[in-house]
Design an enzyme around this catalytic site. Structure first.
Site: not given
Ligand code: GLN
Length: 556
Positions: A392, A523, A525
């Site tokens: 990001c 994102h 993750e």
């Protein structure tokens, strides 16, 4: 499961916070899944914020984003990771949401002229939300974590709602208290009294726990189990020993050592739906953690670390876990180091220190502080071929760095930092600009799942092995479409874009130029799971391992 027999497990904290209630909930869910049940997990946050989106990550930890775009507490990330389950927007409840709904309903004459009161209206609204979450997920069992600790002012309404639900459905509701047993250094003995007091306090609300999870530095002995049992009105078998352990992923297996699965089923009046151990894949994952010895060294360059004298990595928990899963997948032990971007900015740390790491991550962030430090780090990683992964903000700054140093656009920037930059490489989109002008900050970013299409023959396309992907977002700014062609001409490839090609989702340098220099506007993750690591993190870790091998050879 027959209609009307949906089960609820309420998990409440005793003594103090921060002892792993979220991991307990996640582990209970994992164990029930292993017995063949569908579960959903709900986090109740008693604060008045409507969601977690406006909260400072240094104080409250990471803001986790669901597919729906709801911004929530980091515990929701733990639930999703342990249970490999996408949670829905009904699985997160705050006092802010509840009160807002009730007040708006009142303003619309929804209560038909009645006096609107905490009891029954707030309680009913809380219960409605719990039931809605259960229905929307299609689960057999809901595990509901009530944030805070017994005795807080703020969570009383939620405990009260749980009590009423239990009163109406006594066979379908159970209570678990996660308590803490201190072992004071001066005494060297485990003390049960705080737990007794917490249970008494819960009793005073009309709630009797069915199961007590006894968190402590060391395992509970039989004598203490019995003491807790007799004083807290439970069977000794219903007291689960939960000592500190090295990895949170061990917790479901540790619970099972104390027969948590059998106990849950017995208390819920359920029968197992599977013949063999449903936790098999989890056990292999945990043993892989233990057998991974050779290290891969990753530096995370952030800024949400300092809280007084302590360094807290809570703000980046999903990133940290994502790195771990990919490292274990390739049989390596992840060694993570947090470096503060502000130190590189002030010059108190030199970027050449980065040489000792196998890979570098710049995660998401907001605002100005540490930015020039991050840009220095990115430049160093690019020029010295250190694998770099930008998430990001880390992607936006990677593009800014490229514009400044390769395209020669001096003072190029994101308009988040410098609204007057001559080269607004990263800029705000018109609808977002309007939000800010109108002071609308809550839940207005580009949030949640969006599709992206991938370019052939790129690192991203190879890693995902798919032409189209869906990933979760949380940002206001974007790569400025006016600069895309120029940047690509200079060699940076936008390997993922929105399907209409307007928004840049992934930027990377071709492998012939750099082993791994890649950033994502989304994102990744948030979608990394223990048993299914994220492909981009895995690709990054592979490059880092390769770099470490090269590093080692150089040293020899
Ligand atoms: N601050 C940037 C934006 O709003 C990046 C946000 C992030 O890293 N999550 O676009």
């Amino acid at each position: 499961m027959k209609k009307g027999s949906h089960k609820y497990i309420f998990v409440i904290g005793g003594v103090m916070s921060g002892v792993g209630k979220g991991i307990a909930v996640s582990s209970i869910g994992k164990i029930l899944q292993g017995r063949g049940f569908r579960v959903n997990a709900v986090k109740v946050d008693p604060y008045l914020n409507v969601d977690a989106g406006t909260m400072n990550p240094t104080e409250h930890g990471e803001v986790f984003v669901l597919s729906s775009g709801l911004e929530c507490d980091q515990d929701m990330g733990n639930y999703e990771r342990f249970m490999e389950l996408p949670l829905g927007p009904d699985d997160y409840v705050t006092s802010g949401m509840v009160y807002r709904y009730v007040i708006e309903k009142e303003r619309n004459l929804g209560y038909k002229g009645k006096c609107v009161e905490a009891m029954p209206h707030i309680i009913d609204e809380i219960t409605r939300r719990f039931k809605k979450a259960a229905e929307a997920s299609g689960s057999d069992v809901s595990i509901i974590e009530i944030g805070g600790t017994v005795g807080d002012y703020q969570n009383i309404m939620f405990i009260e709602a749980a009590r009423v639900l239990n009163l109406k459905n006594p066979d379908d509701v159970i209570f678990v208290i996660v308590s803490y047993l201190p072992v004071p250094g001066t005494l060297g003995e485990m003390k049960t009294r705080p737990t007794q007091t917490a249970v008494r306090m819960l009793n005073s609300y009309g709630v009797q726990p069915d199961i007590i999870i006894a968190r402590s530095a060391v395992p509970l002995d039989q004598k203490r189990k019995e003491k807790i049992a007799i004083s807290c009105n439970v069977y000794a078998d219903n007291v689960i020993s939960a000592p500190d352990i090295e990895s949170v992923y061990d917790v479901p297996l540790n619970f099972e050592k104390d027969k948590m699965g059998d106990l849950l089923l017995k208390t819920l009046k359920l029968k197992t739906r599977v013949k063999k151990d449903g936790l098999g894949p989890w056990r292999s994952f945990v043993s892989r953690i233990k057998s991974s010895v050779e290290e891969v060294n990753i530096a995370i360059i952030g800024k949400y670390f300092d809280t007084g004298d302590f360094i807290l990595s809570d703000a980046y928990v999903s990133v940290i876990e994502a790195v771990k899963y990919s490292a274990y997948k390739v049989g390596k032990k992840p060694k993570l180091v947090w470096l503060n971007a502000k130190d590189f900015e002030s010059g108190s740390k030199s970027v050449s220190e980065l040489k000792q790491y196998d890979g570098v991550i710049v995660p998401g962030g907001f605002g100005e502080s540490g930015i020039e430090g991050k840009l220095k780090v990115i430049q160093y990683a690019r020029e010295n071929k250190i694998p770099y992964f930008g998430l990001c903000y880390g992607m936006q700054l990677m593009v800014v760095e490229y514009a400044r140093n390769i395209l020669g656009l001096k003072d190029a920037n994101t308009t988040e930092i410098d609204p007057a930059t001559p080269y607004p490489i990263i800029d705000i989109m018109p609808d977002q600009k309007k939000n800010l002008e109108e002071g609308k900050y809550g839940a207005t970013m580009r949030l949640g799942s969006y599709k992206a299409v991938l370019k052939q023959k790129t690192i991203a396309r190879e890693a995902y092995f798919a032409d189209e992907i869906t990933e979760r977002h949380r940002h206001r700014y974007e790569v400025n479409p006016a600069y895309v062609a120029k940047i690509e001409e200079a060699g940076l490839v936008f390997s993922g874009t929105s399907p209409d090609n307007v928004l840049m989702e992934i930027a990377e340098l071709p492998r012939v130029i750099h082993p791994f220099f890649l950033g994502t506007q989304f994102h990744p993750e948030f979608l990394a799971r223990p048993l299914t690591p994220h492909p981009l993190f895995t690709e990054f870790i592979k490059a880092a391992v390769e770099n470490s091998t090269i590093n080692k050879k150089k040293k020899e």
